[in-house]
Design a protein around this motif. Structure first.
Motif, PDB file in Angstrom:
ATOM      1  N   GLU A  25       7.332  10.978   2.731  1.00 16.96           N
ATOM      2  CA  GLU A  25       6.485  12.161   2.572  1.00 16.96           C
ATOM      3  C   GLU A  25       7.253  13.221   1.789  1.00 16.96           C
ATOM      4  O   GLU A  25       8.384  13.562   2.152  1.00 16.96           O
ATOM      5  N   THR A  66       7.133   5.221   5.588  1.00 21.35           N
ATOM      6  CA  THR A  66       6.506   5.986   4.521  1.00 21.35           C
ATOM      7  C   THR A  66       7.439   7.125   4.110  1.00 21.35           C
ATOM      8  O   THR A  66       8.259   7.587   4.902  1.00 21.35           O
ATOM      9  N   GLY A 125       0.842  -1.193   0.000  1.00 19.87           N
ATOM     10  CA  GLY A 125       0.000   0.000   0.000  1.00 19.87           C
ATOM     11  C   GLY A 125       0.875   1.240   0.000  1.00 19.87           C
ATOM     12  O   GLY A 125       1.784   1.372  -0.816  1.00 19.87           O
ATOM     13  N   ASP A 126       0.626   2.156   0.940  1.00 17.91           N
ATOM     14  CA  ASP A 126       1.431   3.373   1.039  1.00 17.91           C
ATOM     15  C   ASP A 126       2.720   3.154   1.833  1.00 17.91           C
ATOM     16  O   ASP A 126       3.571   4.052   1.890  1.00 17.91           O
ATOM     17  N   GLU A 127       2.843   1.992   2.450  1.00 15.37           N
ATOM     18  CA  GLU A 127       4.016   1.716   3.276  1.00 15.37           C
ATOM     19  C   GLU A 127       5.087   0.980   2.486  1.00 15.37           C
ATOM     20  O   GLU A 127       4.812   0.272   1.514  1.00 15.37           O
TER      21      GLU A 127
END
Length: 272
Positions: free
Chosen positions: A82, A80, A13-15
């Motif tokens: 950013e 993550t 996913g986003d990880e």
């Protein structure tokens, strides 16, 4: 959270989940370990490059400076990235990125991109490009799980036993940063920029200094899928602090340079 993949991370996913190859030698044999700097720099560069690619006219811009601050040990835990576009101008663009884990931010990066253009009309003094080693032969194949070749005033070799005070060079064939993705030429170069410490600090006992940062400055980007070399240029040491400079190169010659600031790491020594 480990794997025999040659990648540093697996996307979930986003990880981004660190894989076995992302483990740093500085973490020691006990405990969960920490993420090596090459993995941190590579995955941050991937995030910065993706953010820059979303800006209008991105194809006209080229990465020219990449800086990473490694101010906290990153754990082998889901992370993550950013990204923040600080400046998205017509000639200059700047993207900041952070590697965030459950404990907070563990590293940050900053990517400067400049717009390409035609040559100028005048003539300016230019120094000769730095002399770099000839790239290793294509049939010299390293261990695919740790794809590094070494040279210390001799021929390229897969032998990691290079505990000596000779001037060193290392070579890294392209390898994935995130599983299932081919890294861009810039992301691979940014990851390997952290090997400036391996190349400049490797002495008779191994690597006794740990780097707190890296700054990569480049005039061109290697092609995706190509290997990248690191060649020691200078090292200044005083009071447990050492500054190292290396030249980055590919099969076509010098690309740019990396400078690092390092600290003596006490009794802990890494033997690559």
């Amino acid at each position: 959270m480990t794997s025999h993949s040659t990648a540093f991370f697996r996307a979930d996913g986003d990880e981004l989940v660190p894989l076995r190859r992302a483990t740093s030698g500085w973490g020691g044999a006990d405990g969960p370990g920490q993420v090596r700097g090459t993995a941190v720099s590579g995955v941050l560069a991937r995030g910065a490059e993706r953010a820059a690619a979303e800006l209008e006219g991105a194809e006209r811009f080229r990465p020219v400076r990449w800086t990473v601050d490694l101010f906290r040990p990153g754990g082998m835990v889901p992370s993550t990235v950013e990204a923040t576009v600080v400046r998205g101008g017509r000639r200059l663009r700047l993207v900041d990125v952070s590697l965030v884990q459950a404990t907070g931010t563990v590293a940050r990066g900053s990517l400067l991109l400049l717009a390409t253009g035609g040559p100028t009309s005048g003539t300016t003094w230019t120094a000769p490009l730095p002399a770099v080693p000839t790239a290793p032969p294509a049939d010299l194949v390293p261990d695919p799980t740790e794809p590094t070749l070494y040279r210390a005033d001799g021929d390229w070799t897969t032998d990691r036993r290079q505990e000596n005070a000779a001037r060193k060079a290392t070579w890294f064939p392209a390898a994935p940063i995130v599983e299932g993705e081919e890294p861009s030429g810039f992301a691979h170069l940014a990851a390997i920029g952290d090997a400036a410490n391996l190349t400049s600090s490797w002495g008779t006992l191994g690597v006794e200094y740990i780097n707190a940062d890296l700054t990569l400055a480049i005039a061109r980007v290697p092609a995706a899928g190509d290997g990248v070399g690191v060649f020691a240029e200078s090292r200044v040491e005083a009071g447990g602090i050492a500054l190292g400079t290396v030249t980055m190169f590919d099969r076509h010659g010098a690309l740019g340079s990396v400078t690092i600031a390092t600290l003596a790491n006490g009794a802990q020594v890494v033997q690559p």
